[in-house]
Design an enzyme around this catalytic site. Structure first.
Site, PDB file in Angstrom:
ATOM      1  N   TYR A 114       0.718  -0.898  -0.466  1.00 37.51           N
ATOM      2  CA  TYR A 114       0.271  -0.434  -0.179  1.00 37.51           C
ATOM      3  C   TYR A 114       0.860   1.862  -0.158  1.00 37.51           C
ATOM      4  O   TYR A 114       2.048   0.794  -0.030  1.00 37.51           O
ATOM      5  CB  TYR A 114      -1.091   0.166   1.411  1.00 37.51           C
ATOM      6  CG  TYR A 114      -1.813   0.494   1.029  1.00 37.51           C
ATOM      7  CD1 TYR A 114      -2.823   1.497  -0.084  1.00 37.51           C
ATOM      8  CD2 TYR A 114      -2.677   1.926   2.289  1.00 37.51           C
ATOM      9  CE1 TYR A 114      -3.754   2.126   0.358  1.00 37.51           C
ATOM     10  CE2 TYR A 114      -3.777   2.484   2.487  1.00 37.51           C
ATOM     11  CZ  TYR A 114      -4.119   2.895   2.165  1.00 37.51           C
ATOM     12  OH  TYR A 114      -5.220   3.592   1.712  1.00 37.51           O
ATOM     13  N   ARG A 167      -5.863  10.574 -11.078  1.00 42.99           N
ATOM     14  CA  ARG A 167      -5.307  10.553  -9.487  1.00 42.99           C
ATOM     15  C   ARG A 167      -4.654   9.968  -8.603  1.00 42.99           C
ATOM     16  O   ARG A 167      -5.236   9.819  -7.349  1.00 42.99           O
ATOM     17  CB  ARG A 167      -6.761  12.379  -9.173  1.00 42.99           C
ATOM     18  CG  ARG A 167      -5.546  13.402  -7.839  1.00 42.99           C
ATOM     19  CD  ARG A 167      -7.020  13.271  -7.329  1.00 42.99           C
ATOM     20  NE  ARG A 167      -7.124  12.639  -6.025  1.00 42.99           N
ATOM     21  CZ  ARG A 167      -6.835  12.067  -5.177  1.00 42.99           C
ATOM     22  NH1 ARG A 167      -5.973  12.530  -4.658  1.00 42.99           N
ATOM     23  NH2 ARG A 167      -6.963  10.777  -4.481  1.00 42.99           N
ATOM     24  N   LYS A 185      -5.479  -1.965  -2.926  1.00 40.05           N
ATOM     25  CA  LYS A 185      -6.775  -1.811  -1.639  1.00 40.05           C
ATOM     26  C   LYS A 185      -7.091  -3.924  -1.465  1.00 40.05           C
ATOM     27  O   LYS A 185      -7.876  -3.679   0.071  1.00 40.05           O
ATOM     28  CB  LYS A 185      -7.820  -1.031  -2.559  1.00 40.05           C
ATOM     29  CG  LYS A 185      -7.599   0.758  -2.435  1.00 40.05           C
ATOM     30  CD  LYS A 185      -7.576   1.694  -1.040  1.00 40.05           C
ATOM     31  CE  LYS A 185      -7.279   2.590  -1.364  1.00 40.05           C
ATOM     32  NZ  LYS A 185      -7.356   3.965  -0.220  1.00 40.05           N
ATOM     33  N   GLU A 257     -11.907   5.355  -6.839  1.00 37.68           N
ATOM     34  CA  GLU A 257     -10.935   5.213  -6.199  1.00 37.68           C
ATOM     35  C   GLU A 257      -9.729   6.018  -6.824  1.00 37.68           C
ATOM     36  O   GLU A 257      -9.938   6.015  -7.948  1.00 37.68           O
ATOM     37  CB  GLU A 257      -9.954   3.828  -5.483  1.00 37.68           C
ATOM     38  CG  GLU A 257      -8.525   3.792  -5.101  1.00 37.68           C
ATOM     39  CD  GLU A 257      -8.604   4.753  -3.485  1.00 37.68           C
ATOM     40  OE1 GLU A 257      -7.844   4.934  -3.084  1.00 37.68           O
ATOM     41  OE2 GLU A 257     -10.116   3.764  -2.782  1.00 37.68           O
ATOM     42  N   ASP A 258      -9.568   7.316  -6.538  1.00 40.30           N
ATOM     43  CA  ASP A 258      -7.961   7.957  -7.169  1.00 40.30           C
ATOM     44  C   ASP A 258      -8.725   8.168  -8.557  1.00 40.30           C
ATOM     45  O   ASP A 258      -8.222   8.290  -9.873  1.00 40.30           O
ATOM     46  CB  ASP A 258      -7.012   7.269  -7.299  1.00 40.30           C
ATOM     47  CG  ASP A 258      -6.105   7.092  -6.418  1.00 40.30           C
ATOM     48  OD1 ASP A 258      -7.013   7.168  -5.405  1.00 40.30           O
ATOM     49  OD2 ASP A 258      -5.104   7.081  -5.989  1.00 40.30           O
ATOM     50  N   ASN A 261     -10.095  15.333  -9.381  1.00 39.06           N
ATOM     51  CA  ASN A 261     -11.456  15.769  -8.873  1.00 39.06           C
ATOM     52  C   ASN A 261     -12.609  16.377  -9.004  1.00 39.06           C
ATOM     53  O   ASN A 261     -13.717  16.144  -8.141  1.00 39.06           O
ATOM     54  CB  ASN A 261     -11.016  17.511  -7.945  1.00 39.06           C
ATOM     55  CG  ASN A 261      -9.601  17.175  -6.655  1.00 39.06           C
ATOM     56  OD1 ASN A 261      -9.664  15.922  -6.286  1.00 39.06           O
ATOM     57  ND2 ASN A 261      -9.106  17.944  -6.750  1.00 39.06           N
ATOM     58  N   ASP A 280     -13.333   6.545  -0.960  1.00 35.91           N
ATOM     59  CA  ASP A 280     -12.722   5.954   0.004  1.00 35.91           C
ATOM     60  C   ASP A 280     -11.648   7.893   0.078  1.00 35.91           C
ATOM     61  O   ASP A 280     -11.117   8.036   1.246  1.00 35.91           O
ATOM     62  CB  ASP A 280     -11.547   5.213  -0.938  1.00 35.91           C
ATOM     63  CG  ASP A 280     -11.293   4.823   1.154  1.00 35.91           C
ATOM     64  OD1 ASP A 280     -11.094   4.575   1.892  1.00 35.91           O
ATOM     65  OD2 ASP A 280      -9.297   5.087   0.663  1.00 35.91           O
ATOM     66  N   ASP A 281     -11.518   7.889  -1.320  1.00 38.55           N
ATOM     67  CA  ASP A 281     -10.519   9.139  -1.284  1.00 38.55           C
ATOM     68  C   ASP A 281     -11.411  10.623  -0.365  1.00 38.55           C
ATOM     69  O   ASP A 281     -10.870  11.569   0.401  1.00 38.55           O
ATOM     70  CB  ASP A 281     -10.075  10.162  -2.418  1.00 38.55           C
ATOM     71  CG  ASP A 281      -9.434   8.903  -3.081  1.00 38.55           C
ATOM     72  OD1 ASP A 281      -7.744   8.604  -2.419  1.00 38.55           O
ATOM     73  OD2 ASP A 281     -10.177   8.373  -4.043  1.00 38.55           O
ATOM     74  N   ALA A 317     -10.429  15.486  -0.722  1.00 35.36           N
ATOM     75  CA  ALA A 317      -9.488  14.652   0.887  1.00 35.36           C
ATOM     76  C   ALA A 317      -9.888  15.934   1.493  1.00 35.36           C
ATOM     77  O   ALA A 317     -10.656  15.950   2.378  1.00 35.36           O
ATOM     78  CB  ALA A 317      -8.417  14.870   0.549  1.00 35.36           C
ATOM     79  N   ASN A 422       0.575  11.473   0.503  1.00 34.21           N
ATOM     80  CA  ASN A 422       0.939  10.319  -0.748  1.00 34.21           C
ATOM     81  C   ASN A 422       1.932  10.776  -1.423  1.00 34.21           C
ATOM     82  O   ASN A 422       1.182  11.801  -2.081  1.00 34.21           O
ATOM     83  CB  ASN A 422       0.033   9.083   0.071  1.00 34.21           C
ATOM     84  CG  ASN A 422      -0.070   9.288   1.226  1.00 34.21           C
ATOM     85  OD1 ASN A 422       0.684   9.221   2.342  1.00 34.21           O
ATOM     86  ND2 ASN A 422      -1.829   8.485   1.571  1.00 34.21           N
ATOM     87  N   ASN A 467      -3.979   6.215   8.110  1.00 33.15           N
ATOM     88  CA  ASN A 467      -3.918   5.538   6.866  1.00 33.15           C
ATOM     89  C   ASN A 467      -5.474   5.338   6.321  1.00 33.15           C
ATOM     90  O   ASN A 467      -6.333   4.797   7.556  1.00 33.15           O
ATOM     91  CB  ASN A 467      -3.037   3.928   6.724  1.00 33.15           C
ATOM     92  CG  ASN A 467      -2.704   3.309   6.044  1.00 33.15           C
ATOM     93  OD1 ASN A 467      -3.402   3.314   5.351  1.00 33.15           O
ATOM     94  ND2 ASN A 467      -1.277   2.868   6.011  1.00 33.15           N
TER      95      ASN A 467
END
Length: 569
Positions: A114, A167, A185, A257-258, A261, A280-281, A317, A422, A467
């Site tokens: 991860y 992203r 993940k 995920e990712d 925006n 999740d973000d 985020a 990150n 995390n």
């Protein structure tokens, strides 16, 4: 119920308990399937029946010896990417061995499978590629996605993690190289929450990439075209969502995920009432950050309603965290307006205030306040706002300068400093900088791991890692067990409170704001029980007990079969 669930998720039984596996494969094909391959652990009788006699050395080697070899080889490696390649190679050959070693050393190996190493692996994905994992769906596949899902060998998928690669962490647009994220993940779905790997499906949606370097890279593995941002993109995602629930059921969990925006919020709003989905973000990051703030308030003795938070970054985020903090403050008695006034944001254009010349999007408007419009540096924003907490989610590197950290130490007896971007080189500051420049008074958390810090006076601080793995596996387990169709933000508020409650006073005194990662399976278990038993998910009457294998032999959680609401998962 908790004791029964804990028994079903106990570490060693998850990977070493005897389980019947029905397979038509024999000989070499059976050994090439990571789900059926046991390496040299096949008994003599199994070798004779399954056509393996002579295909393996004569020694019958236990999984204990295999794990020992695995761990010894890992310890010889110093390069994180080399470790990642080795780990993923084991996963491709012997899945049970992979998860055993990962779960037995989760604290050391999570940074490999991860963040931060998975980000490096994504940038090098086409260069270290060995065999495909997950499902690749391109915009050229419109009209055929259901057929593509039929090509996936598992028919009882409970959880899907999907990205469009725009992203990836703080690394930007990596296109199909982003497949490493859903794969990583879902490894943690299994390692941290015991969800069986055959019930997990990683997916990357390829609509092109705007990364010019990748478009010139002969080893890039996706479409050589600019990102399609037309209506065709939305049509593709719509078709994907419909195909997933058509094949696997309305209660299939789909984790976004990712995404960029501009797509993340609108897709979350578009689908959250129609599908069992979360981002999740936005929501996972929000929960883990709020949990850190709730833990910090224990150390400071100041309720969350009295804090003033300044964000470095105003993307998905930051907005996710800000909205969940607002919910927490409202729960403690503030109005929504009062809560929002305690939250400020700083982006690449400066402080987010009403009337500034740069555009403020609809998601940011509620956190744009009346204020000075000429604040162009983050240090100046700290001086003007005088926050009790700064939260870095910009992905832009060292924006918590020495002057910023010293000022936070001057303004607050116990400043809260969260450098959550990150991977590690994108963090707003290091743990050593935060503790040293505030004389060890700060409460620090980061997105990527940092080593313990020893100050000149001998005090040792163990920095907390904010995390998302503390949140999404436990939430996913609760969702799968409950069979819920929709996931509200209140689920993540409850998850944050549960995580904060599991931090002991001793761990808080060490400088931690989160429990040790070595306890993450217990954290996920407690979270799943708390969230599933709350009023935010449909309550179920269930017991945990061993059942006879069904024809396909499927289970939802590694260990004993679970009977939930009258059905075995």
């Amino acid at each position: 119920m908790l004791s029964r669930l804990r028994a079903s998720m106990a570490l060693r039984p998850c990977v070493s308990a005897c389980r019947w596996t029905h397979t038509k494969e024999k000989g070499k094909p059976l050994m090439l399937n990571p789900r059926t391959n046991k390496g040299m652990a096949f008994t003599l009788l199994e070798r004779q029946i399954l056509g393996l006699q002579g295909l393996l050395p004569p020694k019958i080697e236990t999984q204990d010896i295999q794990a020992m070899r695995f761990q010894r080889n890992l310890k010889k490696m110093t390069d994180p990417l080399e470790k990642y390649i080795y780990l993923m190679g084991i996963q491709e050959r012997n899945e049970k061995l992979f998860y055993r070693v990962l779960m037995e050393d989760i604290e050391d190996l999570m940074p490999i499978v991860y963040t931060p190493t998975v980000g490096l692996a994504c940038t090098q994905y086409g260069h270290i590629f060995r065999r495909p994992k997950g499902l690749f769906i391109s915009i050229l596949d419109r009209g055929h996605i259901r057929t593509i899902l039929d090509n996936w060998p598992e028919n009882n998928v409970a959880a899907v993690v999907v990205t469009d690669g725009e992203r990836i962490l703080g690394l930007g647009d990596l296109g199909v190289f982003g497949m490493g994220i859903p794969v990583g993940k879902l490894c943690l779905y299994t390692a941290c929450a015991g969800i069986r790997p055959e019930r997990c499906l990683p997916v990357v949606i390829d609509v092109g990439t705007d990364n010019e370097t990748l478009l010139k890279d002969p080893f890039y593995m996706g479409l050589y075209q600019k990102r399609d941002r037309s209506q065709l993109y939305d049509d593709l995602i719509d078709e994907f969502m419909e195909a997933v629930v058509d094949k696997y059921g309305q209660d299939t969990l789909i984790q976004f995920e990712d995404f960029g925006n501009h797509n993340a919020f609108r897709l979350m709003r578009k689908y959250r009432e129609k599908y069992c989905t979360f981002n999740d973000d936005i929501q996972g990051t929000a929960a883990v950050a709020l949990a850190g703030l709730l833990a910090a308030q224990r150390a400071i003795g100041k309720p969350i309603t009295e804090h003033k938070v300044l964000f470095c970054g105003a993307g998905e985020a930051a907005l996710g965290i800000a909205n969940l903090i607002t919910m927490s403050m409202v729960e403690k008695g503030l109005t929504q307006t009062e809560a929002r006034k305690k939250i400020w944001m700083f982006d690449k254009y400066g402080l987010l205030v009403k009337g500034r010349t740069q555009e403020i999007d609809s998601n940011q408007e509620v956190f744009a306040h009346e204020g000075p419009g000429n604040v162009q540096s983050f240090l100046e924003a700290v001086n003007v706002i005088q926050p009790t907490a700064i939260v870095g989610v910009s992905g832009a590197g060292r924006l918590f300068t020495h002057d910023v950290l010293k000022k936070m130490g001057t303004l607050n007896k116990r400043p809260i400093v969260f450098a959550l971007s990150n991977p590690t080189n994108k963090a707003e500051c290091t743990a050593e900088e935060a503790y040293t420049l505030t004389d060890g008074r700060c409460l620090f958390a980061s997105g990527s791991p940092f080593d313990p810090v020893t100050l000149a006076d001998g005090r040792v601080f163990t920095p907390g890692q904010g995390n998302n793995a503390y949140i999404f596996p436990g939430v996913a387990l609760a969702v799968i067990l409950s069979g819920v169709r929709h996931i509200s933000d209140t689920v993540f508020l409850e998850a944050a409170k549960t995580l904060a409650d599991q931090l002991t006073d001793e761990e808080l005194a060490e400088g931690r704001l989160y429990p040790p990662l070595s306890n993450i399976r217990e954290v996920s278990l407690q979270m799943a029980v708390k969230v599933q038993n709350s009023s935010f998910l449909f309550p179920l009457r269930f017991g945990v007990h061993t059942k006879k294998r069904t024809e396909r032999g499927q289970t939802g959680v590694m260990g004993k079969d679970l009977e939930v609401g009258g059905r075995t998962i």
